[in-house]
Design a protein around this motif. Structure first.
Motif, PDB file in Angstrom:
ATOM      1  N   THR A  22       0.866  -1.181   0.000  1.00  0.00           N
ATOM      2  CA  THR A  22       0.000   0.000   0.000  1.00  0.00           C
ATOM      3  C   THR A  22       0.904   1.232   0.000  1.00  0.00           C
ATOM      4  O   THR A  22       2.121   1.119   0.250  1.00  0.00           O
ATOM      5  CB  THR A  22      -0.868   0.025   1.268  1.00  0.00           C
ATOM      6  N   PRO A  23       0.345   2.420  -0.236  1.00  0.00           N
ATOM      7  CA  PRO A  23       1.172   3.622  -0.099  1.00  0.00           C
ATOM      8  C   PRO A  23       1.815   3.718   1.290  1.00  0.00           C
ATOM      9  O   PRO A  23       2.976   4.111   1.415  1.00  0.00           O
ATOM     10  CB  PRO A  23       0.182   4.759  -0.344  1.00  0.00           C
ATOM     11  N   GLY A  24       1.076   3.321   2.327  1.00  0.00           N
ATOM     12  CA  GLY A  24       1.641   3.333   3.678  1.00  0.00           C
ATOM     13  C   GLY A  24       2.860   2.431   3.801  1.00  0.00           C
ATOM     14  O   GLY A  24       3.830   2.764   4.478  1.00  0.00           O
ATOM     15  N   HIS A  25       2.812   1.287   3.139  1.00  0.00           N
ATOM     16  CA  HIS A  25       3.952   0.370   3.132  1.00  0.00           C
ATOM     17  C   HIS A  25       5.174   1.046   2.512  1.00  0.00           C
ATOM     18  O   HIS A  25       6.289   0.951   3.029  1.00  0.00           O
ATOM     19  CB  HIS A  25       3.587  -0.899   2.352  1.00  0.00           C
ATOM     20  N   VAL A  26       4.974   1.734   1.397  1.00  0.00           N
ATOM     21  CA  VAL A  26       6.084   2.406   0.715  1.00  0.00           C
ATOM     22  C   VAL A  26       6.629   3.542   1.575  1.00  0.00           C
ATOM     23  O   VAL A  26       7.841   3.721   1.683  1.00  0.00           O
ATOM     24  CB  VAL A  26       5.649   2.913  -0.672  1.00  0.00           C
ATOM     25  N   ILE A  27       5.752   4.294   2.218  1.00  0.00           N
ATOM     26  CA  ILE A  27       6.187   5.370   3.118  1.00  0.00           C
ATOM     27  C   ILE A  27       7.092   4.809   4.196  1.00  0.00           C
ATOM     28  O   ILE A  27       8.168   5.345   4.471  1.00  0.00           O
ATOM     29  CB  ILE A  27       4.960   6.088   3.724  1.00  0.00           C
ATOM     30  N   GLN A  28       6.683   3.708   4.796  1.00  0.00           N
ATOM     31  CA  GLN A  28       7.483   3.076   5.854  1.00  0.00           C
ATOM     32  C   GLN A  28       8.796   2.538   5.299  1.00  0.00           C
ATOM     33  O   GLN A  28       9.858   2.737   5.890  1.00  0.00           O
ATOM     34  CB  GLN A  28       6.685   1.959   6.507  1.00  0.00           C
ATOM     35  N   ARG A  29       8.737   1.869   4.168  1.00  0.00           N
ATOM     36  CA  ARG A  29       9.941   1.264   3.578  1.00  0.00           C
ATOM     37  C   ARG A  29      11.005   2.293   3.243  1.00  0.00           C
ATOM     38  O   ARG A  29      12.196   2.048   3.404  1.00  0.00           O
ATOM     39  CB  ARG A  29       9.559   0.483   2.336  1.00  0.00           C
ATOM     40  N   LEU A  30      10.573   3.477   2.763  1.00  0.00           N
ATOM     41  CA  LEU A  30      11.533   4.525   2.395  1.00  0.00           C
ATOM     42  C   LEU A  30      11.890   5.429   3.576  1.00  0.00           C
ATOM     43  O   LEU A  30      12.613   6.399   3.417  1.00  0.00           O
ATOM     44  CB  LEU A  30      10.977   5.364   1.244  1.00  0.00           C
ATOM     45  N   ASN A  31      11.387   5.085   4.767  1.00  0.00           N
ATOM     46  CA  ASN A  31      11.641   5.864   5.982  1.00  0.00           C
ATOM     47  C   ASN A  31      11.195   7.313   5.844  1.00  0.00           C
ATOM     48  O   ASN A  31      11.839   8.226   6.370  1.00  0.00           O
ATOM     49  CB  ASN A  31      13.124   5.791   6.386  1.00  0.00           C
ATOM     50  N   LEU A  32      10.096   7.513   5.130  1.00  0.00           N
ATOM     51  CA  LEU A  32       9.540   8.852   4.975  1.00  0.00           C
ATOM     52  C   LEU A  32       8.800   9.243   6.252  1.00  0.00           C
ATOM     53  O   LEU A  32       8.082   8.421   6.825  1.00  0.00           O
ATOM     54  CB  LEU A  32       8.553   8.890   3.814  1.00  0.00           C
ATOM     55  N   PRO A  33       8.947  10.488   6.698  1.00  0.00           N
ATOM     56  CA  PRO A  33       8.130  10.934   7.826  1.00  0.00           C
ATOM     57  C   PRO A  33       6.666  11.015   7.359  1.00  0.00           C
ATOM     58  O   PRO A  33       6.350  11.791   6.469  1.00  0.00           O
ATOM     59  CB  PRO A  33       8.681  12.314   8.164  1.00  0.00           C
ATOM     60  N   ARG A  34       5.827  10.188   7.893  1.00  0.00           N
ATOM     61  CA  ARG A  34       4.442  10.087   7.418  1.00  0.00           C
ATOM     62  C   ARG A  34       3.723  11.436   7.424  1.00  0.00           C
ATOM     63  O   ARG A  34       2.954  11.741   6.517  1.00  0.00           O
ATOM     64  CB  ARG A  34       3.690   9.065   8.249  1.00  0.00           C
ATOM     65  N   GLU A  35       3.989  12.252   8.438  1.00  0.00           N
ATOM     66  CA  GLU A  35       3.324  13.550   8.526  1.00  0.00           C
ATOM     67  C   GLU A  35       3.782  14.508   7.428  1.00  0.00           C
ATOM     68  O   GLU A  35       3.142  15.512   7.152  1.00  0.00           O
ATOM     69  CB  GLU A  35       3.526  14.183   9.908  1.00  0.00           C
ATOM     70  N   ARG A  36       4.894  14.188   6.767  1.00  0.00           N
ATOM     71  CA  ARG A  36       5.394  15.022   5.669  1.00  0.00           C
ATOM     72  C   ARG A  36       4.841  14.577   4.311  1.00  0.00           C
ATOM     73  O   ARG A  36       5.034  15.258   3.316  1.00  0.00           O
ATOM     74  CB  ARG A  36       6.928  14.994   5.619  1.00  0.00           C
ATOM     75  N   CYS A  37       4.147  13.456   4.256  1.00  0.00           N
ATOM     76  CA  CYS A  37       3.534  12.976   3.007  1.00  0.00           C
ATOM     77  C   CYS A  37       2.121  13.524   2.935  1.00  0.00           C
ATOM     78  O   CYS A  37       1.141  12.844   3.216  1.00  0.00           O
ATOM     79  CB  CYS A  37       3.554  11.446   2.975  1.00  0.00           C
ATOM     80  N   HIS A  38       2.042  14.789   2.558  1.00  0.00           N
ATOM     81  CA  HIS A  38       0.789  15.533   2.616  1.00  0.00           C
ATOM     82  C   HIS A  38      -0.134  15.221   1.438  1.00  0.00           C
ATOM     83  O   HIS A  38      -1.326  15.008   1.611  1.00  0.00           O
ATOM     84  CB  HIS A  38       1.103  17.023   2.665  1.00  0.00           C
ATOM     85  N   LEU A  39       0.417  15.213   0.241  1.00  0.00           N
ATOM     86  CA  LEU A  39      -0.365  14.937  -0.966  1.00  0.00           C
ATOM     87  C   LEU A  39       0.150  13.642  -1.569  1.00  0.00           C
ATOM     88  O   LEU A  39       1.313  13.540  -1.956  1.00  0.00           O
ATOM     89  CB  LEU A  39      -0.216  16.089  -1.969  1.00  0.00           C
ATOM     90  N   VAL A  40      -0.710  12.634  -1.628  1.00  0.00           N
ATOM     91  CA  VAL A  40      -0.339  11.315  -2.141  1.00  0.00           C
ATOM     92  C   VAL A  40      -1.272  10.977  -3.302  1.00  0.00           C
ATOM     93  O   VAL A  40      -2.500  11.047  -3.159  1.00  0.00           O
ATOM     94  CB  VAL A  40      -0.444  10.237  -1.032  1.00  0.00           C
ATOM     95  N   LEU A  41      -0.669  10.640  -4.439  1.00  0.00           N
ATOM     96  CA  LEU A  41      -1.433  10.278  -5.629  1.00  0.00           C
ATOM     97  C   LEU A  41      -0.988   8.910  -6.129  1.00  0.00           C
ATOM     98  O   LEU A  41       0.204   8.603  -6.117  1.00  0.00           O
ATOM     99  CB  LEU A  41      -1.207  11.287  -6.760  1.00  0.00           C
ATOM    100  N   VAL A  42      -1.944   8.111  -6.581  1.00  0.00           N
ATOM    101  CA  VAL A  42      -1.646   6.857  -7.281  1.00  0.00           C
ATOM    102  C   VAL A  42      -2.204   7.022  -8.688  1.00  0.00           C
ATOM    103  O   VAL A  42      -3.412   7.224  -8.855  1.00  0.00           O
ATOM    104  CB  VAL A  42      -2.254   5.633  -6.574  1.00  0.00           C
ATOM    105  N   ASN A  43      -1.316   6.999  -9.651  1.00  0.00           N
ATOM    106  CA  ASN A  43      -1.698   7.194 -11.051  1.00  0.00           C
ATOM    107  C   ASN A  43      -2.493   8.486 -11.239  1.00  0.00           C
ATOM    108  O   ASN A  43      -3.460   8.546 -11.982  1.00  0.00           O
ATOM    109  CB  ASN A  43      -2.477   5.997 -11.590  1.00  0.00           C
ATOM    110  N   GLY A  44      -2.080   9.529 -10.501  1.00  0.00           N
ATOM    111  CA  GLY A  44      -2.711  10.833 -10.632  1.00  0.00           C
ATOM    112  C   GLY A  44      -3.990  11.014  -9.851  1.00  0.00           C
ATOM    113  O   GLY A  44      -4.622  12.063  -9.936  1.00  0.00           O
ATOM    114  N   VAL A  45      -4.394  10.026  -9.074  1.00  0.00           N
ATOM    115  CA  VAL A  45      -5.631  10.093  -8.299  1.00  0.00           C
ATOM    116  C   VAL A  45      -5.280  10.227  -6.810  1.00  0.00           C
ATOM    117  O   VAL A  45      -4.514   9.426  -6.265  1.00  0.00           O
ATOM    118  CB  VAL A  45      -6.512   8.847  -8.539  1.00  0.00           C
ATOM    119  N   TYR A  46      -5.868  11.238  -6.167  1.00  0.00           N
ATOM    120  CA  TYR A  46      -5.614  11.516  -4.757  1.00  0.00           C
ATOM    121  C   TYR A  46      -5.999  10.334  -3.869  1.00  0.00           C
ATOM    122  O   TYR A  46      -7.064   9.734  -4.028  1.00  0.00           O
ATOM    123  CB  TYR A  46      -6.416  12.757  -4.337  1.00  0.00           C
ATOM    124  N   VAL A  47      -5.121  10.030  -2.909  1.00  0.00           N
ATOM    125  CA  VAL A  47      -5.381   8.992  -1.907  1.00  0.00           C
ATOM    126  C   VAL A  47      -5.573   9.695  -0.570  1.00  0.00           C
ATOM    127  O   VAL A  47      -4.663  10.374  -0.084  1.00  0.00           O
ATOM    128  CB  VAL A  47      -4.218   7.979  -1.820  1.00  0.00           C
TER     129      VAL A  47
END
Length: 83
Positions: free
Chosen positions: A33-58
């Protein structure tokens, strides 16, 4: 499976080595899931403000529920301030 991850602005520093033009291919499990990728890349979750999958907002509530598919493009931006 392989997806493309695209990170912009201050998030671009979290891209894996070999990234070009703010994007990189990424191997993820079939149920990722996008959450899985956020965790895997060690991204600060609170900094992932705008998330799109194939151009569609999640929506934030769906980050751990929306399952990615092979070939998906996952793009993320941090919060942006302007005046």
């Amino acid at each position: 499976m392989e997806i493309t991850v695209k990170l912009f602005a201050t998030l671009s520093g979290f891209l894996p080595p070999g990234a070009v033009n703010n994007q990189a291919p990424l191997q993820v499990p079939e149920d990722a899931t996008p959450g899985h990728v956020i965790q895997r890349l060690n991204l600060p979750r609170e900094r992932c403000h705008l998330v799109l999958v194939n151009g569609v907002y999640v929506q934030p509530s769906q980050l751990d529920r929306q399952v990615l598919k092979p070939g998906d493009a996952l793009a993320m931006w941090p919060p942006v301030a302007g005046g």
